[in-house]
Write a protein that holds these residues in place. Structure first.
Motif, PDB file in Angstrom:
ATOM      1  N   LEU A   9       0.885  -1.232  -0.031  1.00 50.97           N
ATOM      2  CA  LEU A   9      -0.057  -0.057   0.098  1.00 50.97           C
ATOM      3  C   LEU A   9       0.843   1.196   0.015  1.00 50.97           C
ATOM      4  N   GLY A  10       1.874   1.114   0.701  1.00 54.69           N
ATOM      5  CA  GLY A  10       2.789   2.291   0.686  1.00 54.69           C
ATOM      6  C   GLY A  10       3.481   2.824  -0.575  1.00 54.69           C
ATOM      7  N   VAL A  11       3.834   1.587  -1.249  1.00 53.30           N
ATOM      8  CA  VAL A  11       4.720   1.655  -2.515  1.00 53.30           C
ATOM      9  C   VAL A  11       3.614   2.434  -3.539  1.00 53.30           C
ATOM     10  N   ILE A  12       2.599   1.664  -3.650  1.00 46.69           N
ATOM     11  CA  ILE A  12       1.421   2.178  -4.456  1.00 46.69           C
ATOM     12  C   ILE A  12       1.035   3.720  -4.402  1.00 46.69           C
ATOM     13  N   ILE A  13       0.287   4.022  -3.105  1.00 45.96           N
ATOM     14  CA  ILE A  13      -0.046   5.208  -2.835  1.00 45.96           C
ATOM     15  C   ILE A  13       1.081   6.214  -2.908  1.00 45.96           C
ATOM     16  N   GLY A  14       2.246   6.128  -2.106  1.00 43.91           N
ATOM     17  CA  GLY A  14       3.194   6.880  -2.050  1.00 43.91           C
ATOM     18  C   GLY A  14       3.860   7.024  -3.460  1.00 43.91           C
ATOM     19  N   GLY A  15       4.149   6.050  -4.200  1.00 42.02           N
ATOM     20  CA  GLY A  15       4.556   6.170  -5.528  1.00 42.02           C
ATOM     21  C   GLY A  15       3.789   7.048  -6.648  1.00 42.02           C
ATOM     22  N   ARG A  16       2.567   6.889  -6.353  1.00 47.18           N
ATOM     23  CA  ARG A  16       1.656   7.606  -7.462  1.00 47.18           C
ATOM     24  C   ARG A  16       1.720   9.018  -6.919  1.00 47.18           C
ATOM     25  N   LEU A  17       1.485   9.191  -5.610  1.00 47.22           N
ATOM     26  CA  LEU A  17       1.220  10.715  -5.000  1.00 47.22           C
ATOM     27  C   LEU A  17       2.671  11.451  -5.179  1.00 47.22           C
ATOM     28  N   GLY A  18       3.683  10.647  -5.408  1.00 43.47           N
ATOM     29  CA  GLY A  18       4.948  11.317  -5.438  1.00 43.47           C
ATOM     30  C   GLY A  18       5.043  11.807  -6.907  1.00 43.47           C
TER      31      GLY A  18
ATOM     32  N   GLY B  40       0.438   4.111 -15.740  1.00 45.06           N
ATOM     33  CA  GLY B  40       1.730   4.700 -15.593  1.00 45.06           C
ATOM     34  C   GLY B  40       1.738   5.930 -14.942  1.00 45.06           C
ATOM     35  N   GLY B  41       3.229   6.377 -14.469  1.00 47.31           N
ATOM     36  CA  GLY B  41       3.464   7.526 -13.644  1.00 47.31           C
ATOM     37  C   GLY B  41       3.611   7.117 -12.034  1.00 47.31           C
ATOM     38  N   MET B  42       4.830   6.551 -11.789  1.00 48.58           N
ATOM     39  CA  MET B  42       5.193   6.206 -10.387  1.00 48.58           C
ATOM     40  C   MET B  42       6.321   6.996 -10.041  1.00 48.58           C
ATOM     41  N   SER B  43       6.872   7.194  -8.924  1.00 55.40           N
ATOM     42  CA  SER B  43       8.209   7.901  -8.542  1.00 55.40           C
ATOM     43  C   SER B  43       8.727   6.918  -7.407  1.00 55.40           C
ATOM     44  N   PHE B  44       9.882   6.912  -7.522  1.00 58.98           N
ATOM     45  CA  PHE B  44      10.527   5.813  -6.483  1.00 58.98           C
ATOM     46  C   PHE B  44      10.728   6.683  -5.218  1.00 58.98           C
ATOM     47  N   HIS B  45      11.009   7.889  -5.295  1.00 61.52           N
ATOM     48  CA  HIS B  45      11.126   8.614  -4.121  1.00 61.52           C
ATOM     49  C   HIS B  45       9.707   8.929  -3.318  1.00 61.52           C
TER      50      HIS B  45
END
Length: 295
Positions: free
Chosen positions: A75-84, A107-112
């Motif tokens: 959940l953290g990866v998906i939500i954080g990656g998208r919002l980032g 598409g559109g995900m941020s590692f940070h």
């Protein structure tokens, strides 16, 4: 410009199935996420089953608690990656198209951003389960590089996130109009740095081997925060270096800023990836040095 390497004939989909008028496809990126999570889970299980690796012979979690942790991390990866991605790279677009934020499949995900999501998830999980936060962070950090390796390989197979034009012998001719839109190439095909493979080697292989060596040969888990610090600094440094070879984000490129620098003065500056990596390096070094002094 002439390159010696042509992009392999790969489909972004491993296979697809049509049923009831709907097409279901397994893509490289989805497979990378699934495999990365499974590998991370098995690495975490292996680590917590070896009490000798941990301070006072006490792993931060029991093996049966890891499945719950994996759920929080996903959940953290998906939500954080998208919002980032939304906040760091295209805030103006999504301000006027807020429903597009939900379309993760496009598409559109941020590692940070994903990292911040994982940190938030770990904080909540540690509080709920009374787990030692720094040791939990070390446990998570040492399992991340295999997922990074697979994710960057998936980027390569998808022919996305390629690098700047190059004439090096290993430069790759990526398909698509965007990849072939090279300002300095008047005729012929445009070859580019396979920057996805650079990141796979640095973030996935080199950093992963370093962390495993520190954990299993140097007993680094005995100093809470050290592995997390090395991971943050190592990833930040790797990303900072590769940004010199990656194609800049289109929204930052202009006639006066061909390098796509998010911050610049007199033609010199940093890309958005580098700006986001500098705090990672600083925080990582602080945790690694702090753990060393506490040893």
């Amino acid at each position: 410009m002439q390159a010696v390497l042509n992009f392999p004939d790969l489909s972004p989909e491993l296979f697809s199935i049509s049923a009831f008028g709907i097409e279901f496809a397994l893509r490289w990126y989805a497979l990378a996420y699934i495999a990365g999570i499974l590998i991370a889970w098995r690495m975490a299980v292996m680590a917590v089953r070896r009490p000798a690796l941990w301070p006072d012979q006490s792993p931060p979690l029991r093996p049966d608690q890891l499945e719950d942790l994996i759920t929080w991390i996903i959940l953290g990866v998906i939500i954080g990656g998208r919002l980032g991605f939304v906040l760091f790279y295209q805030p103006e677009y999504y301000l006027f198209h807020p429903l597009e934020i939900l379309k993760v499949w496009q598409g559109g995900m941020s590692f940070h951003g994903g990292l911040l999501g994982v940190v938030t998830a770990a904080l909540v999980f540690a509080r709920r389960h009374s787990a030692p936060l720094l040791s939990l962070a070390d446990l998570i950090a040492h399992t991340v590089p295999p997922g990074l390796l697979l994710g960057r390989l998936a980027n390569f197979f998808n022919a996305e996130l390629w690098g700047r034009p190059s004439e090096l012998p290993w430069a790759v001719i990526f398909p698509g109009a965007a990849a072939q839109d090279c300002a300095n190439v008047a005729a012929g095909l445009c070859a580019r740095h396979p920057s996805q493979l650079y990141e796979a080697a640095l973030e996935g292989v080199l950093l992963g081997l370093l962390l495993l060596w520190l954990v299993y040969r140097r007993g680094a888990f005995h100093w809470p925060g050290r592995i997390m610090g090395v991971f943050l600094a190592g990833y930040g440094a790797s990303r900072f270096i590769v940004e010199f070879f990656r194609q800049p984000d289109a929204q930052f490129v202009s006639a006066g800023n061909p390098l796509g620098l998010a911050w610049h003065v007199g033609g010199y500056g940093l890309t958005m990836g580098q700006i986001l990596s500098v705090p990672m390096i600083a925080v990582g070094l602080w945790f690694a040095l702090r753990a060393r002094r506490a040893a």
